[in-house]
Write a protein that holds these residues in place. Structure first.
Motif, PDB file in Angstrom:
ATOM      1  N   SER A  17       0.845  -1.312  -0.016  1.00 39.83           N
ATOM      2  CA  SER A  17       0.009  -0.083   0.000  1.00 39.83           C
ATOM      3  C   SER A  17       0.868   1.249  -0.106  1.00 39.83           C
ATOM      4  CB  SER A  17      -0.750  -0.144   1.145  1.00 39.83           C
ATOM      5  OG  SER A  17      -1.609   1.247   1.454  1.00 39.83           O
ATOM      6  N   GLY A  18       0.672   2.302  -0.924  1.00 41.33           N
ATOM      7  CA  GLY A  18       1.540   3.398  -1.058  1.00 41.33           C
ATOM      8  C   GLY A  18       0.972   4.312  -2.018  1.00 41.33           C
ATOM      9  N   PHE A  19       1.597   5.347  -2.587  1.00 41.84           N
ATOM     10  CA  PHE A  19       1.103   6.234  -3.474  1.00 41.84           C
ATOM     11  C   PHE A  19       1.530   5.992  -4.774  1.00 41.84           C
ATOM     12  CE2 PHE A  19       1.584  10.770  -5.294  1.00 41.84           C
ATOM     13  CZ  PHE A  19       0.210  11.320  -4.894  1.00 41.84           C
ATOM     14  N   LEU A  59       0.907  -6.922   5.276  1.00 42.35           N
ATOM     15  CA  LEU A  59       0.587  -5.700   4.306  1.00 42.35           C
ATOM     16  C   LEU A  59       1.934  -4.905   4.560  1.00 42.35           C
ATOM     17  CD1 LEU A  59      -0.953  -3.395   2.946  1.00 42.35           C
ATOM     18  CD2 LEU A  59      -1.561  -2.656   5.358  1.00 42.35           C
ATOM     19  N   ILE A  60       2.412  -4.429   3.513  1.00 45.75           N
ATOM     20  CA  ILE A  60       3.673  -3.433   3.553  1.00 45.75           C
ATOM     21  C   ILE A  60       3.166  -2.060   3.238  1.00 45.75           C
ATOM     22  CG2 ILE A  60       5.722  -2.556   2.169  1.00 45.75           C
ATOM     23  CD1 ILE A  60       6.324  -5.425   1.645  1.00 45.75           C
ATOM     24  N   SER A  61       3.214  -1.110   4.338  1.00 46.97           N
ATOM     25  CA  SER A  61       2.601  -0.116   4.184  1.00 46.97           C
ATOM     26  C   SER A  61       3.711   0.952   3.742  1.00 46.97           C
ATOM     27  CB  SER A  61       2.029   0.593   5.326  1.00 46.97           C
ATOM     28  OG  SER A  61       1.620   1.720   5.318  1.00 46.97           O
ATOM     29  N   GLY A  62       3.909   1.327   2.589  1.00 49.20           N
ATOM     30  CA  GLY A  62       5.179   2.253   2.132  1.00 49.20           C
ATOM     31  C   GLY A  62       5.741   1.662   1.003  1.00 49.20           C
ATOM     32  N   GLY A  63       6.987   2.383   0.551  1.00 45.29           N
ATOM     33  CA  GLY A  63       7.690   3.207   1.554  1.00 45.29           C
ATOM     34  C   GLY A  63       7.258   4.704   1.058  1.00 45.29           C
ATOM     35  N   TYR A  86      -4.283   5.880   4.753  1.00 42.66           N
ATOM     36  CA  TYR A  86      -3.167   4.965   4.881  1.00 42.66           C
ATOM     37  C   TYR A  86      -3.530   4.116   6.172  1.00 42.66           C
ATOM     38  CZ  TYR A  86      -0.842   6.452   0.851  1.00 42.66           C
ATOM     39  OH  TYR A  86      -0.487   6.914  -0.575  1.00 42.66           O
ATOM     40  N   LEU A  87      -3.905   4.837   7.245  1.00 45.25           N
ATOM     41  CA  LEU A  87      -4.052   4.143   8.511  1.00 45.25           C
ATOM     42  C   LEU A  87      -5.262   3.450   8.538  1.00 45.25           C
ATOM     43  CD1 LEU A  87      -2.900   7.027  10.863  1.00 45.25           C
ATOM     44  CD2 LEU A  87      -1.589   4.852  10.352  1.00 45.25           C
ATOM     45  N   LEU A  88      -6.326   3.562   7.679  1.00 43.22           N
ATOM     46  CA  LEU A  88      -7.408   2.920   7.582  1.00 43.22           C
ATOM     47  C   LEU A  88      -7.009   1.462   6.777  1.00 43.22           C
ATOM     48  CD1 LEU A  88     -10.183   5.363   6.910  1.00 43.22           C
ATOM     49  CD2 LEU A  88     -10.033   3.810   8.845  1.00 43.22           C
ATOM     50  N   ILE A  89      -6.314   1.748   5.933  1.00 41.11           N
ATOM     51  CA  ILE A  89      -5.660   0.311   5.222  1.00 41.11           C
ATOM     52  C   ILE A  89      -5.052  -0.526   6.169  1.00 41.11           C
ATOM     53  CG2 ILE A  89      -4.175  -0.562   3.541  1.00 41.11           C
ATOM     54  CD1 ILE A  89      -6.637   0.571   2.402  1.00 41.11           C
ATOM     55  N   LYS A 117      -0.557  -9.439   9.307  1.00 33.98           N
ATOM     56  CA  LYS A 117       0.474  -8.713   9.891  1.00 33.98           C
ATOM     57  C   LYS A 117       0.650  -7.514   9.196  1.00 33.98           C
ATOM     58  CE  LYS A 117       1.942 -12.023  12.852  1.00 33.98           C
ATOM     59  NZ  LYS A 117       2.116 -11.679  14.376  1.00 33.98           N
ATOM     60  N   VAL A 118       1.217  -6.313   9.944  1.00 31.11           N
ATOM     61  CA  VAL A 118       1.474  -5.012   9.112  1.00 31.11           C
ATOM     62  C   VAL A 118       2.846  -4.401   9.243  1.00 31.11           C
ATOM     63  CG1 VAL A 118       1.019  -2.551   9.041  1.00 31.11           C
ATOM     64  CG2 VAL A 118      -0.813  -4.306   9.255  1.00 31.11           C
ATOM     65  N   MET A 119       3.657  -4.040   8.198  1.00 33.03           N
ATOM     66  CA  MET A 119       5.058  -3.529   8.464  1.00 33.03           C
ATOM     67  C   MET A 119       4.949  -2.051   7.681  1.00 33.03           C
ATOM     68  SD  MET A 119       8.658  -5.081   7.044  1.00 33.03           S
ATOM     69  CE  MET A 119      10.132  -3.982   7.355  1.00 33.03           C
ATOM     70  N   PHE A 120       5.361  -1.226   8.403  1.00 31.30           N
ATOM     71  CA  PHE A 120       5.442   0.157   7.943  1.00 31.30           C
ATOM     72  C   PHE A 120       6.861  -0.160   7.462  1.00 31.30           C
ATOM     73  CE2 PHE A 120       2.535   2.787  11.183  1.00 31.30           C
ATOM     74  CZ  PHE A 120       1.667   2.252  10.457  1.00 31.30           C
ATOM     75  N   PHE A 121       6.920   0.322   6.018  1.00 29.76           N
ATOM     76  CA  PHE A 121       8.412  -0.068   5.331  1.00 29.76           C
ATOM     77  C   PHE A 121       9.107   0.941   4.829  1.00 29.76           C
ATOM     78  CE2 PHE A 121      10.740  -1.642   1.900  1.00 29.76           C
ATOM     79  CZ  PHE A 121      11.245  -3.057   2.010  1.00 29.76           C
TER      80      PHE A 121
END
Length: 371
Positions: free
Chosen positions: A6-8, A76-80, A100-103, A113-117
């Motif tokens: 998940s990212g821009f 879930l990779i949130s980032g970068g 992004y926080l709702l995702i 599991k979630v990793m801010f990457f």
């Protein structure tokens, strides 16, 4: 391993597309046949470009598909990138921070599991933004950030439950491929590239002073060092327009070039790597320069730019956006051009360390989430 990213993505921003390419390439290099799904605003294009599955990232469409992808995923990779910030308008569920926080919340509800990457955190200035961070960012299982400032801000915001580790921007893990498309699009030779200054400008919340300042800087460099300025638009038509606004204010308009806004991240990287000096606002123009050992001067509109410049070793020659001294910047540029090999060697040494830290993002992912 099944991974959702998940990212821009899918919005034509060169830096973010370079982030995605680097994440995907490094996951495939380090994990055993990962199954990757990307949330993108242009899912068909993203799927084709990166050979991944892709789901529309917005809330207007494909919400069932998002839930289905997250339920199947191991991580879930949130980032970068700089996802978690409230610089842009933030209301209820609208704006980057709540999105992004709702995702992240959706992933946790799906048992994923979630990793801010490799994220750059902030700025987070509103009470609502701070509340969202304290409540939802603490749901992550692991956080890696690209600079010390981001880690400190997380702690100030009360995000302490997941472990936070400083690495570097994952684009430093980008694998460059030679591609002359940008150079071939211009009436320039390889010999001309020894005089090229790559320039990155961007719009910034209605501010216009920096267009005049950049015009003055480039005119002075043209007169004193006979450089060839080439604008590198890191975000498509937005940066093309900003580049043309600078050129309109220059005396030497006919000696300047603007690259098309539709080249790939690797093609822009290749071009910046061939240039003598980069003067940039966009973070990833400066990351590209660092990655290729090109000396650079940054104009920092955000802490993330300043943080990068300190790690690349070029902060002493750079400026905050509101503190640009055009004469001093030109003198700095001349010093760098006159001592190019010295600065290039120093930048390359710092880039080597930053690349190791970028690859560490994937090493940590494997350590925490691969059984």
């Amino acid at each position: 391993m099944k991974v959702v990213i998940s990212g821009f993505y899918g919005l034509g921003n060169t830096g973010d597309e370079a982030i995605l390419e680097s994440i995907v390439d490094n996951l495939r290099a380090e994990l055993d046949n990962p199954e990757i799904t990307v949330f993108s605003l242009s899912p068909i294009e993203t799927a084709k470009t990166h050979n991944v599955k892709s789901v529309y990232r917005g809330w207007r469409h494909e919400n069932k598909e998002k839930i289905r992808a997250l339920r199947k995923a191991d991580l879930l990779i949130s980032g970068g990138g700089g996802l978690l910030q409230d610089t842009y308008p933030t209301k209820i569920i609208f704006g980057p921070l709540p999105y992004y926080l709702l995702i992240v919340l959706l992933a946790k509800l799906c048992g994923t599991k979630v990793m801010f990457f490799s994220q750059g955190i902030g700025p987070v200035n509103t009470k609502y933004g701070k509340l969202l961070m304290k409540v939802f960012a603490n749901l992550a299982d692991l956080i890696t950030v690209r600079d010390e400032y981001s880690k400190e801000l997380l702690h100030k915001l009360g995000v302490n439950r997941p472990k936070s580790i400083v690495t570097s921007d994952i684009v430093f893990g980008f694998v460059p491929k030679e591609d002359r498309a940008c150079l071939d699009s211009l009436p320039l030779s390889e010999e001309d590239m020894k005089r090229v200054v790559s320039v990155s400008v961007r719009p910034w919340f209605g501010r216009t002073e920096h267009y005049s300042e950049m015009a003055d800087i480039l005119d002075r460099l043209l007169e004193e060092k006979d450089v060839i300025p080439v604008f590198v638009p890191m975000e498509g038509h937005h940066d093309v327009k900003a580049s043309n606004l600078v050129i309109e204010k220059m005396k030497n308009k006919n000696k300047v070039h603007v690259l098309d806004g539709n080249f790939t991240p690797n093609q822009y990287l290749d071009f910046i790597g061939r240039s003598r000096l980069t003067i940039g606002m966009r973070l990833h123009s400066l990351i590209f320069a660092t990655l290729k050992g090109v000396p650079h001067i940054g104009i920092s509109y955000d802490k993330k730019v300043e943080s990068l410049l300190k790690r690349s070793g070029m902060w002493d020659y750079s400026f905050r956006l509101e503190e640009v001294d055009t004469i001093k910047l030109v003198n700095n540029a001349i010093e760098i051009l006159d001592n190019h090999n010295h600065f290039s060697t120093a930048v390359s040494q710092n880039a080597h360390e930053l690349r190791s830290e970028a690859i560490r993002n994937v090493d940590l992912l494997r350590e925490y989430f691969v059984k």
